[in-house]
Design a protein around this motif. Structure first.
Motif, PDB file in Angstrom:
ATOM      1  N   SER A   1      39.533  43.634  30.848  1.00 60.15           N
ATOM      2  CA  SER A   1      39.354  44.022  32.250  1.00 60.15           C
ATOM      3  C   SER A   1      40.544  44.841  32.739  1.00 60.15           C
ATOM      4  CB  SER A   1      39.188  42.775  33.108  1.00 60.15           C
ATOM      5  OG  SER A   1      39.079  43.123  34.456  1.00 60.15           O
TER       6      SER A   1
ATOM      7  N   THR B   1      44.659  43.692  39.827  1.00 58.82           N
ATOM      8  CA  THR B   1      44.665  44.817  40.764  1.00 58.82           C
ATOM      9  C   THR B   1      46.095  45.178  41.158  1.00 58.82           C
ATOM     10  OG1 THR B   1      42.521  44.085  41.568  1.00 58.82           O
ATOM     11  CG2 THR B   1      43.703  45.674  42.927  1.00 58.82           C
TER      12      THR B   1
ATOM     13  N   ILE C   1      41.790  38.272  39.581  1.00 54.67           N
ATOM     14  CA  ILE C   1      41.322  39.534  40.179  1.00 54.67           C
ATOM     15  C   ILE C   1      42.445  40.215  40.965  1.00 54.67           C
ATOM     16  CG2 ILE C   1      39.748  40.556  41.870  1.00 54.67           C
ATOM     17  CD1 ILE C   1      37.636  38.565  40.903  1.00 54.67           C
TER      18      ILE C   1
ATOM     19  N   ASN D   1      37.570  45.310  38.359  1.00 57.25           N
ATOM     20  CA  ASN D   1      38.039  43.972  37.982  1.00 57.25           C
ATOM     21  C   ASN D   1      37.089  42.893  38.486  1.00 57.25           C
ATOM     22  OD1 ASN D   1      40.373  44.672  36.571  1.00 57.25           O
ATOM     23  ND2 ASN D   1      41.544  44.846  38.451  1.00 57.25           N
ATOM     24  N   THR D   2      36.629  43.044  39.711  1.00 60.45           N
ATOM     25  CA  THR D   2      35.722  42.055  40.279  1.00 60.45           C
ATOM     26  C   THR D   2      34.411  41.999  39.516  1.00 60.45           C
ATOM     27  OG1 THR D   2      36.712  42.407  42.462  1.00 60.45           O
ATOM     28  CG2 THR D   2      34.578  41.316  42.395  1.00 60.45           C
TER      29      THR D   2
ATOM     30  N   THR E   1      38.664  34.238  38.902  1.00 63.41           N
ATOM     31  CA  THR E   1      38.848  34.543  40.322  1.00 63.41           C
ATOM     32  C   THR E   1      40.328  34.669  40.667  1.00 63.41           C
ATOM     33  OG1 THR E   1      36.869  33.252  40.764  1.00 63.41           O
ATOM     34  CG2 THR E   1      38.253  33.776  42.644  1.00 63.41           C
TER      35      THR E   1
ATOM     36  N   LEU F   1      33.447  38.829  37.299  1.00 68.79           N
ATOM     37  CA  LEU F   1      32.291  38.088  37.812  1.00 68.79           C
ATOM     38  C   LEU F   1      31.226  37.940  36.735  1.00 68.79           C
ATOM     39  CD1 LEU F   1      30.894  36.839  40.326  1.00 68.79           C
ATOM     40  CD2 LEU F   1      29.849  39.060  40.658  1.00 68.79           C
TER      41      LEU F   1
ATOM     42  N   LEU G   1      39.998  47.465  41.890  1.00 67.22           N
ATOM     43  CA  LEU G   1      39.583  46.174  42.439  1.00 67.22           C
ATOM     44  C   LEU G   1      38.102  45.911  42.180  1.00 67.22           C
ATOM     45  CD1 LEU G   1      40.190  43.650  44.213  1.00 67.22           C
ATOM     46  CD2 LEU G   1      39.500  45.057  46.150  1.00 67.22           C
TER      47      LEU G   1
END
Length: 103
Positions: free
Chosen positions: A12, A84, A80, A41-42, A77, A46, A38
């Motif tokens: 990631s 970033t 993340i 990565n999310t 979580t 996820l 962001l």
């Protein structure tokens, strides 16, 4: 921390860093690049959360061995904003290098 979790976090980071550097070089807009990092990565983390929870539930129950292992499935979580932030400082370094070369 499980090896597959570490590999997922590194993938990631690598994908978001390459993408945000590419967008930064195209537009010279740091905030658009950070926002893209962001979002990437999310999305990646996820999807990884859903897949790991679906296929290996027992590996992500809360354990007490280690700092990040005790987070369980929430480790993605947690990372993340960390990933970033690493992307943000990478762009700051690139921007500094670009200004340094132009003088």
């Amino acid at each position: 921390m499980n090896a597959i979790v570490l590999i997922t976090l590194l993938v990631s980071l690598f994908v978001s860093t390459i993408t945000c550097i590419w967008i930064f070089k195209l537009n010279s807009n740091k905030w658009l690049s950070v926002l893209t990092a962001l979002v990437i990565n999310t999305v990646i983390l996820l999807i990884a959360t859903v897949l790991f929870y679906k296929f290996d539930v027992q590996a992500f129950h809360k354990q007490t061995d280690g700092v990040f292992s005790s987070l369980g499935i929430l480790v993605f979580t947690f990372f993340i904003p960390v990933l970033t932030l690493i992307n943000f400082y990478t762009l700051e370094f690139l921007r500094y290098q670009r200004k340094k070369i132009s003088y």
